[in-house]
Design a protein around this motif. Structure first.
Motif, PDB file in Angstrom:
ATOM      1  N   VAL A 250      -2.497  -4.222  -1.972  1.00  0.00           N
ATOM      2  CA  VAL A 250      -1.993  -3.336  -0.915  1.00  0.00           C
ATOM      3  C   VAL A 250      -0.617  -3.816  -0.457  1.00  0.00           C
ATOM      4  N   TYR A 251      -0.492  -5.120  -0.204  1.00  0.00           N
ATOM      5  CA  TYR A 251       0.791  -5.647   0.281  1.00  0.00           C
ATOM      6  C   TYR A 251       1.861  -5.622  -0.806  1.00  0.00           C
TER       7      TYR A 251
ATOM      8  N   ARG B  76       2.101  -3.413  -3.403  1.00  0.00           N
ATOM      9  CA  ARG B  76       2.542  -2.024  -3.599  1.00  0.00           C
ATOM     10  C   ARG B  76       3.354  -1.544  -2.393  1.00  0.00           C
ATOM     11  N   TYR B  77       2.925  -1.919  -1.205  1.00  0.00           N
ATOM     12  CA  TYR B  77       3.639  -1.513  -0.001  1.00  0.00           C
ATOM     13  C   TYR B  77       5.061  -2.069  -0.005  1.00  0.00           C
ATOM     14  N   ASN B  78       5.220  -3.367  -0.248  1.00  0.00           N
ATOM     15  CA  ASN B  78       6.554  -3.975  -0.210  1.00  0.00           C
ATOM     16  C   ASN B  78       7.435  -3.469  -1.346  1.00  0.00           C
ATOM     17  N   ARG B  79       6.842  -3.180  -2.490  1.00  0.00           N
ATOM     18  CA  ARG B  79       7.610  -2.616  -3.601  1.00  0.00           C
ATOM     19  C   ARG B  79       8.172  -1.249  -3.191  1.00  0.00           C
ATOM     20  N   SER B  80       7.326  -0.456  -2.517  1.00  0.00           N
ATOM     21  CA  SER B  80       7.785   0.877  -2.118  1.00  0.00           C
ATOM     22  C   SER B  80       8.734   0.829  -0.917  1.00  0.00           C
ATOM     23  N   LYS B  81       8.793  -0.306  -0.236  1.00  0.00           N
ATOM     24  CA  LYS B  81       9.769  -0.486   0.844  1.00  0.00           C
ATOM     25  C   LYS B  81      11.132  -0.905   0.294  1.00  0.00           C
ATOM     26  N   GLY B  82      11.216  -1.083  -1.024  1.00  0.00           N
ATOM     27  CA  GLY B  82      12.493  -1.409  -1.645  1.00  0.00           C
ATOM     28  C   GLY B  82      12.735  -2.887  -1.847  1.00  0.00           C
ATOM     29  N   SER B  83      11.754  -3.740  -1.521  1.00  0.00           N
ATOM     30  CA  SER B  83      11.924  -5.179  -1.728  1.00  0.00           C
ATOM     31  C   SER B  83      11.740  -5.524  -3.197  1.00  0.00           C
TER      32      SER B  83
ATOM     33  N   TYR C 210      -1.618  -7.739   9.580  1.00  0.00           N
ATOM     34  CA  TYR C 210      -2.686  -8.028   8.619  1.00  0.00           C
ATOM     35  C   TYR C 210      -4.017  -7.388   9.036  1.00  0.00           C
ATOM     36  N   ARG C 211      -3.926  -6.210   9.646  1.00  0.00           N
ATOM     37  CA  ARG C 211      -5.143  -5.492  10.016  1.00  0.00           C
ATOM     38  C   ARG C 211      -5.321  -4.291   9.092  1.00  0.00           C
TER      39      ARG C 211
ATOM     40  N   VAL D  36       3.710  17.057   3.870  1.00  0.00           N
ATOM     41  CA  VAL D  36       2.709  16.165   4.468  1.00  0.00           C
ATOM     42  C   VAL D  36       1.808  15.584   3.387  1.00  0.00           C
ATOM     43  N   LEU D  37       1.399  16.414   2.424  1.00  0.00           N
ATOM     44  CA  LEU D  37       0.560  15.898   1.333  1.00  0.00           C
ATOM     45  C   LEU D  37       1.288  14.791   0.570  1.00  0.00           C
ATOM     46  N   THR D  38       2.553  15.012   0.252  1.00  0.00           N
ATOM     47  CA  THR D  38       3.314  14.012  -0.500  1.00  0.00           C
ATOM     48  C   THR D  38       3.377  12.690   0.257  1.00  0.00           C
ATOM     49  N   GLU D  39       3.647  12.766   1.553  1.00  0.00           N
ATOM     50  CA  GLU D  39       3.748  11.528   2.328  1.00  0.00           C
ATOM     51  C   GLU D  39       2.380  10.882   2.528  1.00  0.00           C
ATOM     52  N   ILE D  40       1.334  11.681   2.615  1.00  0.00           N
ATOM     53  CA  ILE D  40      -0.032  11.140   2.662  1.00  0.00           C
ATOM     54  C   ILE D  40      -0.305  10.333   1.398  1.00  0.00           C
ATOM     55  N   LEU D  41       0.077  10.894   0.261  1.00  0.00           N
ATOM     56  CA  LEU D  41      -0.165  10.214  -1.019  1.00  0.00           C
ATOM     57  C   LEU D  41       0.573   8.875  -1.069  1.00  0.00           C
ATOM     58  N   ILE D  42       1.798   8.844  -0.576  1.00  0.00           N
ATOM     59  CA  ILE D  42       2.563   7.584  -0.588  1.00  0.00           C
ATOM     60  C   ILE D  42       1.927   6.570   0.366  1.00  0.00           C
ATOM     61  N   LEU D  43       1.516   7.029   1.545  1.00  0.00           N
ATOM     62  CA  LEU D  43       0.892   6.135   2.523  1.00  0.00           C
ATOM     63  C   LEU D  43      -0.432   5.579   2.016  1.00  0.00           C
ATOM     64  N   LEU D  44      -1.190   6.408   1.317  1.00  0.00           N
ATOM     65  CA  LEU D  44      -2.496   5.989   0.806  1.00  0.00           C
ATOM     66  C   LEU D  44      -2.403   5.186  -0.488  1.00  0.00           C
ATOM     67  N   HIS D  45      -1.292   5.327  -1.203  1.00  0.00           N
ATOM     68  CA  HIS D  45      -1.182   4.755  -2.540  1.00  0.00           C
ATOM     69  C   HIS D  45      -1.493   3.255  -2.608  1.00  0.00           C
ATOM     70  N   PRO D  46      -1.013   2.418  -1.676  1.00  0.00           N
ATOM     71  CA  PRO D  46      -1.357   0.995  -1.785  1.00  0.00           C
ATOM     72  C   PRO D  46      -2.852   0.725  -1.750  1.00  0.00           C
ATOM     73  N   ILE D  47      -3.623   1.595  -1.087  1.00  0.00           N
ATOM     74  CA  ILE D  47      -5.073   1.382  -1.001  1.00  0.00           C
ATOM     75  C   ILE D  47      -5.786   2.041  -2.177  1.00  0.00           C
TER      76      ILE D  47
END
Length: 915
Positions: A62-63, A65-72, A661-662, A706-717
């Motif tokens: 999760v962390y 994929r999240y940081n990769r998508s944040k551009g790090s 970390y929640r 909204v669907l597209t952004e939902i998919l990005i938000l959910l993608h790490p999980i």
């Protein structure tokens, strides 16, 4: 999109695509100012994915994929541990099937066999990690026995030795008499077992007095060096300094005084055996007592004991000693006793404290800067309470035994000459240069403890001791995700070695996870037959196969039958296939700060339902976009503005919970937004909007955005299903080949926060829910159109009714909405409130009052019987005292549910009776 969500097909597709396209590579975003790096705690090369792995790997992914998508620029560093003892046992067991021992082969050929096994069978856990969707940089996979990592291990050993921080000496260690090696505390499992407490008479020389000493290990008395009493114990002060005739021996031992002795326990007298008890060893050091080892490597009585017992196995010696003591009337009594028995986690043999020559690290000089790093905040424990555990251990740290008497591992780079002098060097040539070229040297046979090499993991995997670009870019790592059980064995040692050899901490945050337990809160173990395999949860498993799996290798028929019975009760139809995403969502939702985490399959089922709901919602959206050009500049309705505003709030919540970390709270925020706001409400609100040419285009654009952004938000999980839905949406819009994994994480847009829209849609929801509540309470069919009156309106109520008339009619299924003035006669109605506005639904012709009263009374009678049943069970003291806590809790929940339903039905009955 396919009509039915098929996780098996989707997961197989993207596992290959992501890795093949290099989308896990640490080279991505290489020009970014920011980096994120995390090391995988290296699982044993012999291992397979268990629930703890799957839980922690999900968190790490999760962390990542999240940081990769944040551009790090992001590195999740994978690798496996050579697992010295475990791997050697696996290969020795295979050789044993051919009646070959490692000694038959010799060290070099045996090591070749291990490498051969590793190449053929050592990749099980990494293939299972791929099943879970772990987005590690597989091209950088490392193994603790790789040449470069082995050179790093050697350098650390030599440097520490040259600084006098590594030494060889005779010390007490945990000894496995089957494996014939020292083992770490982590490899010792203490189990509660029934045994005996023998009370032995020790006669005081020159006196008629006798001291009675209790022991659970009578054989160790052959190595006694003293009997200790408390210095303030008035019963024995006159005996301190006198001698005792040790029974069954011709030795005399002193009576000493030491504060360690508990005056209140037993007789207040303790036998001291420094060579066979860790506490006794410390006492022996304080009083300069003789250290007498009476065991051989394989736990037989050695030549230091009386001749009658020499060569006997320790337990045979115990029987003989007890018999001889009884013959001498030297046993005062024998009590049954429950004690904690230390057993080897692999051999199950009883571990002996044993005095041998071993290699040790002087840890205190390394521990001081490691303690300071946490105190200063250079390293942060999450949750913070683990600081206390860390400090408590580090401030009382003992020297670390790093040698193991096996063949597989990093061989200690030390050589001995004929006189026993030690030469530590990189190789034989260097050692000979130190000793003199004509000196005949022999290398130490021992290997290093596996924890020694894994202590270097955060920097050895990045190329240390070379100053590699990777080391400069990714060290220190960002966070370590691990369990509380290895804070001492691994976490603390990484901190000490990281500071010592790189001058910096190995990681900034340490996220300590809880322990995954079964649904009843019991630790998962093979002996309990309650282990769940994450791959079985992904693929499903039949009851027959599950029974075989859980009882395989069990030698106790009663235990086997017990496990079969409980498995059939828990999984009568086996375990269905849930797919990876549902398992991952479950793990994320369970990632609280609790120490123990109950894993319930009902939770997995719930998140599988969530995946289905997301799939069906996405199909609805894409079906309503077919052949349409999406205009993101279209005018938006209040529901469009509302869902976009709610989305911004959700983004903020997600990032806040991630930073703390929640993951449990992050998962809940996303679940609530997707399930309730988007699917339950916005998709329903959109249906009448899509039928109106004035609102259609704005709603289509909002649905997709909204669907597209939902998919990005959910993608790490849940990466698999989100990637597939995104691909389907791209095909529909512009046939783009861009992958969701590469999309930028959405930032909150201040311009889209809309308090007015939120107020209006909250009002609308209350209106519709009020109508639905009336339908439910009055048992009116959902599709029946209802007449509706409203009364006591304010100007805002009137505006909202006018703005949302088509939605109200469609979602509340109304015939009409008419305004009643204050002086109008109210029809006999069911009433709901929205603020101060009254909604009235006339009941004439809608329900049969008498029939509805009879139905409600029947339901209430049924629930009253269940209430008596559950409360009777909970008032039964025998049930409360004997049933597991989890079972009692389930019964309490059943009772609470019944009582809540009764209250609701009583309210409905009262309302209808008053009509």
């Amino acid at each position: 999109m396919e009509k039915t969500y098929n996780p098996e097909h989707i997961e197989a597709k993207y596992r290959d695509v992501w890795e093949k396209d290099g989308l896990f590579s640490s080279n991505l975003n290489s020009k970014s100012k920011n980096t994120f790096s995390i090391v995988l705690p290296p699982p044993n090369v012999t291992g397979s994915l268990h629930m703890g792995h799957a839980f922690q790997h999900t968190i790490m992914d999760v962390y990542t994929r999240y940081n990769r998508s944040k551009g790090s620029q992001t590195l999740w560093q994978p690798g496996t541990d050579h697992a010295g003892i475990a791997t050697q046992m696996v290969v020795e067991r295979q050789l044993g099937q051919e009646n070959i021992s490692r000694h038959d082969l010799g060290r070099d050929k045996f090591t070749e066999k291990v490498w051969d096994w590793k190449s053929k069978s050592g990749g099980t856990i990494t293939s299972q990690m791929r099943r879970l969707g772990a987005s590690v940089d597989w091209e950088r996979e490392r193994f603790t026995m790789d040449k470069e990592l082995s050179e790093a291990v050697k350098k650390v050993f030599i440097d520490l030795y040259n600084e006098d921080l590594i030494y060889r000496g005779k010390r007490l260690v945990n000894w496995d008499p089957v494996l014939l090696t020292a083992v770490s505390d982590l490899e010792v499992i203490s189990t509660e077992e029934t045994g005996f407490l023998w009370h032995i008479k020790y006669p005081v020389i020159g006196s008629d007095e006798i001291l009675v000493v209790a022991t659970t290990r009578p054989e160790t008395m052959l190595g006694d060096s003293a009997v200790a009493v408390h210095p303030e114990d008035s019963r024995y002060q006159h005996l301190i300094g006198k001698m005792i005739a040790l029974p069954l021996s011709d030795r005399k031992i002193p009576i000493i005084a030491d504060d360690y002795v508990d005056m209140e326990f037993g007789t207040g007298c303790v036998k001291i055996t420094p060579a066979h008890d860790f506490n006794d060893y410390e006492i022996g050091q304080r009083h300069n007592l003789e250290t007498i080892n009476i065991l051989t490597d394989d736990a037989r009585i050695n030549l230091n004991a009386p001749e009658a017992y020499q060569g006997l196995d320790r337990f045979d010696a115990r029987k003989a000693i007890v018999q001889d003591l009884e013959k001498q009337s030297s046993i005062a009594k024998i009590d049954g006793h429950t004690l904690m028995v230390p057993r080897g986690d692999r051999t199950h043999s009883i571990i002996e404290p044993y005095m041998t020559d071993q290699w040790f690290v002087k840890v205190k000089p390394l521990a001081e800067p490691a303690i300071e790093a946490v105190k200063k905040g250079d390293i942060r424990f999450v949750p913070e309470n683990w600081n206390k555990t860390y400090f408590n251990w580090m401030e009382n740290i003992e020297d670390w035994c790093i040698s193991r008497q096996i063949w597989w591992g990093h061989r200690i780079p030390a050589w001995y000459d004929k006189s026993g002098k030690i030469y530590v060097a990189n190789n034989l040539e260097e050692a000979q240069a130190q000793a003199g070229i004509d000196n005949d040297l022999v290398q130490d046979e021992d290997v290093l403890d596996t924890w020694f090499s894994s202590a270097l993991w955060p920097f050895s995997t990045l190329g240390w001791p070379e100053n590699t670009p990777e080391l400069a870019r990714f060290y220190p790592t960002s966070v370590l995700v691990t369990g509380f059980d290895i804070i001492f064995f691994w976490v603390a040692r990484m901190i000490m070695f990281g500071l010592k050899f790189t001058g910096d901490v190995p990681f900034k945050d340490i996220y300590i996870t809880g322990l995954i337990k079964d649904g009843n809160g019991q630790k998962m173990s093979k002996s309990k037959g309650n282990v769940l395999d994450p791959i079985d949860l992904i693929d499903g498993i039949s009851l027959e196969d599950l029974l075989v799996k859980r009882t395989q290798g069990m030698m106790q028929p009663k235990l086997t039958e017990k496990i079969k019975k409980q498995t059939k009760k828990e999984f009568p139809d086996g375990i269905p296939a849930f797919g990876t995403d549902a398992i991952r969502f479950t793990f994320a939702a369970l990632a609280s700060f609790g120490r123990d985490i109950k894993f319930d399959l009902k939770r997995v089922e719930g998140y599988r339902n969530f995946c289905n709901k997301l799939w069906n919602a996405s199909r609805f959206v894409l079906m309503n976009l077919e052949s349409q050009s999406i205009d993101f500049n279209s005018k938006l309705s209040s529901p469009d503005k509302w869902i976009l505003s709610r989305l911004q709030h959700t983004k903020i919540e997600v990032e806040k919970h991630l930073s703390e970390y929640r993951l449990d709270l992050m998962s809940q925020s996303l679940y609530d937004f997707v399930w309730h706001d988007y699917c339950d409400w916005y998709l329903e609100l959109s249906k009448p909007l899509l039928e109106n040419n004035l609102t259609k285009k704005g709603t289509q654009a909002t649905l997709l955005k909204v669907l597209t952004e939902i998919l990005i938000l959910l993608h790490p999980i849940i990466p698999f299903i989100t990637e597939e839905i995104f691909e389907q949406s791209q095909k529909l819009i512009d046939s783009s080949t861009e992958k969701l994994i590469s999309k930028k994480f959405p930032e909150p847009d201040k311009a889209l926060f809309n308090k007015d829209a939120e107020l209006e849609i909250d009002w609308l929801k209350q209106f519709i829910l009020g109508i639905r509540q009336i339908r439910g309470e009055m048992n009116i069919t959902p599709g029946k159109p209802l007449p509706c009156f409203v009364q006591n309106l304010n100007s805002l109520d009137k505006t909202f009714i006018k703005n949302n008339e088509s939605i109200i009619f469609a979602l509340a299924k109304l015939k009409n909405v008419e305004i009643l003035l204050d002086n109008d006669n109210e029809p006999e109605s069911a009433i709901a409130l929205v603020g101060e506005m009254k909604i009235l639904i006339p009941l004439a012709g809608l329900i049969d009052k008498d029939q509805e009263i009879a139905r409600l009374n029947k339901e209430i009678d049924k629930l009253n019987k269940l209430q008596l049943q559950f409360s009777g069970k909970l008032n039964n003291n025998q049930f409360i005292s004997s049933a597991p806590e989890a079972v009692v809790e389930k019964e309490k929940l059943k009772l609470a549910s019944v009582e809540q339903s009764l209250d609701e039905l009583e309210i409905q009955l009262k309302k209808i009776s008053q009509l």
